[in-house]
Enzyme design. Structure first.
Site, mmCIF file in Angstrom:
data_model
loop_
_atom_site.group_PDB
_atom_site.id
_atom_site.type_symbol
_atom_site.label_atom_id
_atom_site.label_comp_id
_atom_site.label_asym_id
_atom_site.label_seq_id
_atom_site.Cartn_x
_atom_site.Cartn_y
_atom_site.Cartn_z
ATOM 1 N N PRO A 246 0.787 -1.245 0.000
ATOM 2 C CA PRO A 246 0.000 0.000 0.000
ATOM 3 C C PRO A 246 0.818 1.294 0.000
ATOM 4 O O PRO A 246 0.796 2.062 0.964
ATOM 5 C CB PRO A 246 -0.818 -0.132 1.290
ATOM 6 C CG PRO A 246 0.072 -0.912 2.200
ATOM 7 C CD PRO A 246 0.793 -1.896 1.319
ATOM 8 N N CYS A 247 1.483 1.560 -1.111
ATOM 9 C CA CYS A 247 2.233 2.815 -1.215
ATOM 10 C C CYS A 247 1.289 4.023 -1.228
ATOM 11 O O CYS A 247 1.716 5.150 -0.965
ATOM 12 C CB CYS A 247 3.129 2.813 -2.448
ATOM 13 S SG CYS A 247 2.318 2.415 -3.996
ATOM 14 N N HIS A 248 -0.001 3.777 -1.500
ATOM 15 C CA HIS A 248 -0.971 4.877 -1.491
ATOM 16 C C HIS A 248 -1.231 5.395 -0.075
ATOM 17 O O HIS A 248 -1.829 6.458 0.090
ATOM 18 C CB HIS A 248 -2.296 4.424 -2.127
ATOM 19 C CG HIS A 248 -2.945 3.270 -1.428
ATOM 20 N ND1 HIS A 248 -2.551 1.967 -1.638
ATOM 21 C CD2 HIS A 248 -3.957 3.220 -0.501
ATOM 22 C CE1 HIS A 248 -3.294 1.167 -0.891
ATOM 23 N NE2 HIS A 248 -4.151 1.891 -0.191
#
Length: 277
Positions: A246-248
């Site tokens: 989850p780089c978001h």
């Protein structure tokens, strides 16, 4: 930047230049430290603070990057490459490639010739997603607008691999995450290629709980590299598995959303969607 920080920056810049120009000699920590008039202990600590990695690791990165250029030449051999970058034998080249690139030098040279990659496309709450996997696990997830362009991007990573458009269990398990079914999350195996630092950053992302956010600086602190926010941002930008890694969930310390490989609008939508869950 105060006078001492400016002096330290100059020393590290000189050290980086020296390593790049003399990587064939595989200079030792003591040798590089002497060139910038620091003790080995002080130089090691200072280099990690400014560059995000140790001098030894940086030398390894430089060596591998130059080895890749040599291996890209059609008639080059592993022995020639080993000698050209200053290593003592092909065994060291093998170990270095596996540690830095996640593959052997032979696998790099043949472009993934022995690799079989399954891929498919599916609908998600955030648009069409491309999912790809090997027998070892999930290797690629990306939000796409054009299937042909997306497949071309996947192929560039391993141009000689065999590709089959079909769904396998790795992909099924991964796609369940969009349906709010987290029961199979432990069954998702990842087959990732990246540097040690990138893998550590991606691992840190996996520990950010759903519905919560972190910052580039916080990730750097978790990795005990508080001055490596920029390097963390670069590693996050190289994330090959969208949403699942989850780089978001990483934003700027100021509260700004920051960049996102698959579009800032999509990133904002993801953050809101997860917060509502």
């Amino acid at each position: 930047m105060n006078e001492q920080e400016y002096l330290n920056y100059g020393r590290i810049a000189n050290a980086i230049t020296y390593i790049k120009e003399h990587y064939k000699d595989q200079p030792s920590l003591n040798e590089v430290a002497e060139k910038v008039s620091l003790s080995p202990f002080h130089f090691q600590r200072l280099f990690k603070e400014w560059a995000g990695v140790s001098p030894k690791k940086f030398l390894q990165y430089i060596s591998v990057e130059n080895a890749k250029k040599i291996l890209d030449v059609q008639n080059s051999t592993l022995f020639d490459t080993t000698m050209e970058i200053g290593l003592s034998g092909t065994g060291r080249l093998h170990d270095l490639f596996v540690k830095i690139e996640g593959m052997t030098p032979g696998e790099y040279k043949n472009g993934g010739e022995q690799l079989i990659i399954n891929y498919s496309y599916a609908q998600s709450p955030f648009g069409i997603v491309m999912v790809a996997s090997t027998e070892k696990g999930l290797c690629h997830v990306a939000f796409i607008d054009d299937e042909e362009k997306a497949f071309y991007g996947l192929r560039k990573r391993f141009p000689n691999a065999k590709y089959y458009q079909r769904v396998d269990q790795s992909q099924v398990n991964a796609l369940m995450i969009f349906a709010n079914d987290w029961s199979h999350i432990s069954n998702i195996k990842l087959h990732l290629k990246g540097t040690d630092f990138q893998l550590k950053v991606w691992d840190a992302l996996l520990k950010i709980p759903m519905g919560q956010l972190s910052s580039y600086g916080k990730i750097a602190e978790q990795l005990q590299k508080p001055k490596a926010s920029r390097a963390v941002g670069t590693a996050i930008g190289s994330n090959p598995v969208a949403f699942l890694i989850p780089c978001h969930r990483v934003i700027q310390a100021s509260g700004n959303i920051g960049g996102y490989a698959w579009g800032n609008t999509r990133k904002t939508a993801m953050i809101g969607w997860e917060a509502s869950k």
